[in-house]
Structure formats: C-alpha cells, structure tokens
Design a protein around this motif. Structure first.
Motif, short mmCIF file in Angstrom:
data_model
loop_
_atom_site.label_atom_id
_atom_site.label_comp_id
_atom_site.label_asym_id
_atom_site.label_seq_id
_atom_site.Cartn_x
_atom_site.Cartn_y
_atom_site.Cartn_z
N SER A 72 0.84 -1.19 0.00
CA SER A 72 0.00 0.00 0.00
C SER A 72 0.88 1.23 0.00
O SER A 72 1.91 1.27 0.69
N ILE A 73 0.48 2.23 -0.75
CA ILE A 73 1.14 3.53 -0.79
C ILE A 73 0.07 4.55 -0.41
O ILE A 73 -0.95 4.67 -1.10
N VAL A 74 0.30 5.24 0.71
CA VAL A 74 -0.71 6.14 1.26
C VAL A 74 -0.15 7.56 1.32
O VAL A 74 0.96 7.78 1.81
N GLU A 75 -0.93 8.50 0.86
CA GLU A 75 -0.53 9.90 0.84
C GLU A 75 -0.44 10.46 2.26
O GLU A 75 -1.09 9.94 3.18
N PRO A 76 0.36 11.52 2.47
CA PRO A 76 0.50 12.14 3.79
C PRO A 76 -0.86 12.50 4.41
O PRO A 76 -1.75 13.00 3.72
N GLY A 77 -1.00 12.21 5.70
CA GLY A 77 -2.20 12.57 6.44
C GLY A 77 -3.40 11.67 6.21
O GLY A 77 -4.47 11.94 6.73
N LYS A 78 -3.24 10.60 5.45
CA LYS A 78 -4.39 9.74 5.11
C LYS A 78 -4.18 8.31 5.61
O LYS A 78 -3.09 7.92 5.98
N SER A 79 -5.28 7.57 5.62
CA SER A 79 -5.23 6.13 5.94
C SER A 79 -6.14 5.41 4.96
O SER A 79 -7.05 6.01 4.38
N THR A 80 -5.90 4.13 4.77
CA THR A 80 -6.69 3.37 3.81
C THR A 80 -8.12 3.19 4.29
O THR A 80 -9.05 3.15 3.48
N HIS A 81 -8.34 3.07 5.60
CA HIS A 81 -9.67 2.95 6.17
C HIS A 81 -9.59 3.16 7.67
O HIS A 81 -8.50 3.16 8.26
#
Length: 144
Positions: A72-81
């Motif tokens: 998984s590659i997640v952008e700054p400040g975010k989460s997948t769920h």
C-alpha cells in the motif's frame, strides 16, 4: 426387489455427489506455479489507484490459496480505512515513510524497517502521519 432399487438409487446419488465434488475441486485447484508467475516485480503502472494512494497485489488468496501480499502507498495525512477488525491475522511492514499504528485503543509511531502485528479479531489500523508517501507491505493469512 425394493432393496435393489434403493441400492441402485444410493449408488447413483453417491456417484453424482462424487462427480460434483471432483468438479468443485477442479474449480478451486491452485494455479500452476512457474518461475514466471512466482516472481513479481512492482510496477506503478500495474498498481490500483485508491482514494488515498495506490495498492499493488504481489499475491492474493486466489494465487496462494490462503496468504496475501500487498503493498500500500498512502498519501500524507491519510489512511486506507478507519480502524477495524477481521478474523484474519495480519502483518504490516513499513518500507518508507512514517506510520501511526493503532491496536486495541493504543497507538505507536514508527518508520522504515518496522513491523506491526494484528492478531485475529483485534481492532487495528494504520495511517500516514509523515510528510511523504507511506509505503508498506500487508501480509495476511486467510483463515476461512
């Protein structure tokens, strides 16, 4: 004569059950494993875009029969769920970036070369708390 008819009916039913069982097994048989499909190199073009970044399946349960490996590659400040739980146990392994792990009401922040284990049915989550993309592996064993 009645006993013979019952026996014939029983044999016919057993034959069809066996045949159906064999056909079902064929449908769920594992794929043929070769060096070509057992080696998987990440390519961003083959990754799936998500609302918060990308995900790339190195292996899913249809290929391995019970294990999955995903990046998984997640952008700054975010989460997948949001934090959640499921029957499968799960490992996260941080490759790049800074993650905040959530497990059963507690959090821990960590960076590369850190793993996070989620036991079966425990509430857990991971989010990017850094300034760069968070890249991590998710390893899950399907317990169904």
């Amino acid at each position: 004569m009645k006993t013979l008819t019952i026996l014939k009916t029983t044999i016919t039913v057993l034959f069809f059950q066996h045949t159906f069982s064999q056909e079902t097994k064929k449908e769920t048989a594992p794929p043929q494993y070769t060096i070509e499909n057992c080696v998987n190199h990440f390519e961003i073009e083959k990754a799936t875009k998500t609302k918060v970044g990308y995900q790339y399946w190195f292996a899913d349960k249809d290929f391995t029969q019970e294990n999955t490996l995903k990046m998984s590659i997640v952008e700054p400040g975010k989460s997948t769920h949001a934090p959640h739980h499921h029957v499968e146990e799960e490992f996260f392994y941080i490759l790049e970036g800074t993650a905040e792990f959530y497990l059963d009401g507690n959090t821990k922040t960590a960076g590369p070369n850190t793993s996070f284990y989620c036991p079966s049915n425990m509430e857990h989550g991971i989010k990017n708390v850094g300034n760069t993309d968070l890249k991590y592996l998710v390893i899950k064993k399907d317990l169904r």
